[in-house]
Design an enzyme around this catalytic site. Structure first.
Site, PDB file in Angstrom:
ATOM      1  N   ASP A 143       0.929  -1.226   0.000  1.00  0.00           N
ATOM      2  CA  ASP A 143       0.016  -0.048  -0.184  1.00  0.00           C
ATOM      3  C   ASP A 143       0.979   1.279   0.171  1.00  0.00           C
ATOM      4  O   ASP A 143       2.135   1.155  -0.224  1.00  0.00           O
ATOM      5  CB  ASP A 143      -0.850   0.076   1.294  1.00  0.00           C
ATOM      6  CG  ASP A 143      -0.186  -0.182   2.602  1.00  0.00           C
ATOM      7  OD1 ASP A 143       0.941  -0.326   2.360  1.00  0.00           O
ATOM      8  OD2 ASP A 143      -0.563   0.197   3.617  1.00  0.00           O
TER       9      ASP A 143
ATOM     10  N   GLU B 150       1.665 -10.659   0.921  1.00  0.00           N
ATOM     11  CA  GLU B 150       1.995  -9.139   0.941  1.00  0.00           C
ATOM     12  C   GLU B 150       3.576  -9.174   1.061  1.00  0.00           C
ATOM     13  O   GLU B 150       4.130 -10.114   1.601  1.00  0.00           O
ATOM     14  CB  GLU B 150       1.224  -8.375   1.968  1.00  0.00           C
ATOM     15  CG  GLU B 150       1.581  -6.757   1.652  1.00  0.00           C
ATOM     16  CD  GLU B 150       0.358  -6.016   2.178  1.00  0.00           C
ATOM     17  OE1 GLU B 150      -0.330  -6.574   3.146  1.00  0.00           O
ATOM     18  OE2 GLU B 150       0.476  -4.798   2.016  1.00  0.00           O
TER      19      GLU B 150
ATOM     20  N   ASP C 172       0.106 -18.526  -4.521  1.00  0.00           N
ATOM     21  CA  ASP C 172       0.618 -17.570  -5.116  1.00  0.00           C
ATOM     22  C   ASP C 172      -0.596 -16.708  -5.623  1.00  0.00           C
ATOM     23  O   ASP C 172      -0.931 -16.547  -6.730  1.00  0.00           O
ATOM     24  CB  ASP C 172       1.432 -17.636  -6.030  1.00  0.00           C
ATOM     25  CG  ASP C 172       2.383 -16.672  -6.393  1.00  0.00           C
ATOM     26  OD1 ASP C 172       2.257 -15.431  -5.865  1.00  0.00           O
ATOM     27  OD2 ASP C 172       3.303 -16.591  -7.569  1.00  0.00           O
TER      28      ASP C 172
ATOM     29  N   HIS D 219       1.219  -9.261  -3.372  1.00  0.00           N
ATOM     30  CA  HIS D 219       0.207  -8.204  -3.089  1.00  0.00           C
ATOM     31  C   HIS D 219       0.754  -6.792  -3.159  1.00  0.00           C
ATOM     32  O   HIS D 219       1.398  -6.511  -1.947  1.00  0.00           O
ATOM     33  CB  HIS D 219      -0.400  -8.580  -1.913  1.00  0.00           C
ATOM     34  CG  HIS D 219      -1.755  -7.501  -1.232  1.00  0.00           C
ATOM     35  ND1 HIS D 219      -3.010  -7.809  -1.593  1.00  0.00           N
ATOM     36  CD2 HIS D 219      -1.332  -6.387  -0.474  1.00  0.00           C
ATOM     37  CE1 HIS D 219      -3.658  -6.830  -0.960  1.00  0.00           C
ATOM     38  NE2 HIS D 219      -2.744  -5.902  -0.632  1.00  0.00           N
TER      39      HIS D 219
END
Ligand SMILES: *[C@@H]1O[C@H](CO)[C@@H](O)[C@H](O)[C@H]1NC(C)=O
Ligand SMILES: *[C@@H]1O[C@H](CO)[C@@H](O)[C@H](O)[C@H]1NC(C)=O
Ligand SMILES: *[C@@H]1O[C@H](CO)[C@@H](O)[C@H](O)[C@H]1NC(C)=O
Ligand SMILES: *[C@@H]1O[C@H](CO)[C@@H](O)[C@H](O)[C@H]1NC(C)=O
Length: 450
Positions: free
Chosen positions: A77, A429, A420, A376
């Site tokens: 993020d 992540e 995955d 991620h």
């Protein structure tokens, strides 16, 4: 060896071992530094090697318009969480300080200095006055609702600070640790920068010591993602680093005053500083209470902590590799100060080798055999502008467009199984804190000639 036949058996087992557990640690270390480049926020320099990343978050600012650009995006993020960023910086500095020869052998001293400075320059900006420190930029929920490139973000990015009435002792003391450790890293190349870092380190420690509270109670937006549990461990860890940087025994008195609360703690990660602090204090003071504490810690980690059937220390299901390697690094440092050196080195190496391929695949993007391709990670998943990147990209089965070299993913589940899948963020992540002990441990293994 007692007979020829035994010799052959030994030779075969040696070959098997060499194939299973022999990795190019220098290559992994260099790639881990590229991962930190991919996490850079702000205006990127001309020597940026991860060229699919561009300038971003150039309007990050404080309440009075203070420039808060720079620093690192936290994980997959784009929030800049100061607390795990500071922990990451402390551990990277610890590694460069103590494993300089390992970094030299990998040709990565300058790159690591840049990785550390990318954070410390930002921390200095965030420290807008003696008792005011911006500990977060970007809001967890708004950020997590967006899947796209950081270069294109348009959501509001509020900045949150700690103050005497909204204290964050853990954040302040961890930031002090990072700045103090970094001051030693920069001492030989730029003494005035080292002095500047140390000045901020002392002020941040004083701020945290005087005004007590948990960062997640003061910067409540961080509760989405990082709920801190104690601050005594950061006060001990920060004091240990300041003592190492200054020789000022006042800091050891602080540690003594906190010891009764601290001694029952556990772990080593962005939230818990026990293992790292006791091995550092054992080295600095030689006091048997610290050597006993780190010995008990490592014996527990290697002999009693839960493990998967393929041997990974499994503390929690969310990002297990990171916890395993954190413990392994701390105990590798215990080995360095003469505590069960041979066995701790062997056991610690098994944990990082699991991540690099021993369990049948690599868990590090762009490294080794069958690495993850669906980390991620918003930026890596998005094609270059102006192509569309949104929640459909996130949910799609296609691999990430960009190779996020060096990013270590969360890891397998308790059955050593890994899917995955970009949406399985507990396992796919990546994070700045995930790579910190990983990278420092690689530097130590290179230094040891493994
Ligand atoms: C102990 O301190 C010495 C001297 O500062 C340093 O070289 C060594 O790497 C340190 N070890 C640990 C585990 O901190
Ligand atoms: C050393 O650090 C100071 C203070 O941050 C900075 O102004 C200066 O440019 C640095 N010098 C070099 C040679 O990098
Ligand atoms: C602290 O003291 C030790 C032992 O006298 C010395 O080697 C070291 O350089 C000193 N460190 C600092 C930062 O003054
Ligand atoms: C691990 O994942 C596999 C595949 O999804 C699943 O079958 C297994 O039950 C999981 N193990 C645990 C301990 O969650």
């Amino acid at each position: 060896m007692q007979s020829c036949r035994l010799g052959v058996v030994f030779l075969f087992s040696f070959i098997t071992f060499a194939v299973a557990g022999s990795y190019d640690y220098k290559d992994a270390l260099q790639k881990s530094l590229l991962f930190y480049q991919a996490q850079r926020s702000g205006k990127l320099p001309a020597d940026q090697k991860v060229t699919w990343r561009h300038d971003s978050a150039l309007n990050d600012k404080g309440e009075k318009g203070e420039d808060l650009t720079g620093g690192y995006f936290d994980a997959g993020d784009f929030v800049k969480f100061g607390f795990p960023m500071a922990y990451t910086t402390t551990v990277l500095s610890w590694g460069l300080l103590d494993h300089h020869k390992g970094y030299q052998a990998a040709g990565s001293v300058d790159e690591c200095l840049k990785a550390i400075k990318w954070a410390t320059d930002y921390f200095i900006k965030c420290h807008v006055s003696e008792y005011e420190y911006y500990g977060q930029v970007g809001s967890g929920n708004a950020d997590h609702a967006y899947w796209g490139r950081p270069e294109d973000m348009t959501m509001a990015r509020p900045a949150y600070k700690i103050t005497p009435s909204k204290p964050g002792t853990d954040l302040a003391a961890e930031t002090a640790a990072a700045l103090a450790a970094a001051s030693m890293v920069f001492r030989s190349s730029n003494a005035s920068y080292a002095d500047l870092l140390l000045k901020h380190a002392k002020q941040m420690y004083d701020f945290g010591y005087k005004y007590r509270g948990l960062v997640s109670d003061s910067i409540t937006d961080s509760k989405c993602c990082y709920v801190s549990t104690h601050y005594e461990d950061e006060l001990v860890w920060g004091a240990a680093w300041l003592y190492r940087a200054t020789n000022d025994s006042t800091y050891l008195k602080y540690v003594d005053g906190l010891w009764d609360t601290f001694k029952g703690m556990y772990g080593f990660d962005w939230d818990q500083k026990f293992g790292g602090a006791v091995v550092l204090l054992a080295n600095l003071t030689g006091d048997s209470k610290y050597t006993t504490a780190i010995t008990n810690f490592c014996n527990y980690v290697f002999q009693q902590a839960p493990k998967t059937s393929k041997g990974l220390i499994f503390i929690v299901n969310w990002g297990p590799l990171r916890y395993a390697i954190n413990m392994a690094y701390v105990c590798l440092r215990a080995a360095d100060i003469g505590i069960n050196t041979e066995s701790y080195r062997t056991e610690a190496k098994k944990q990082i080798d699991y991540a690099l391929g021993d369990a049948g695949r690599s868990y590090v993007v762009g490294f080794g055999n069958n690495p993850p391709t669906h980390a991620h990670h918003r930026a890596a998943s998005c094609p270059d502008a102006p192509a569309v990147c949104n929640m459909d990209t996130y949910h799609g089965s296609q691999p990430n467009v960009h190779v996020l070299y060096g990013g270590m993913v969360g890891g397998p589940n308790k059955s050593d199984i890994f899917t995955d899948d970009r949406t399985d963020y507990q396992h796919t992540e990546v994070g700045c804190d995930y790579n910190a002990c990983f990278q420092s441990m690689l530097a130590r293994l290179v230094e040891l000639g493994y």
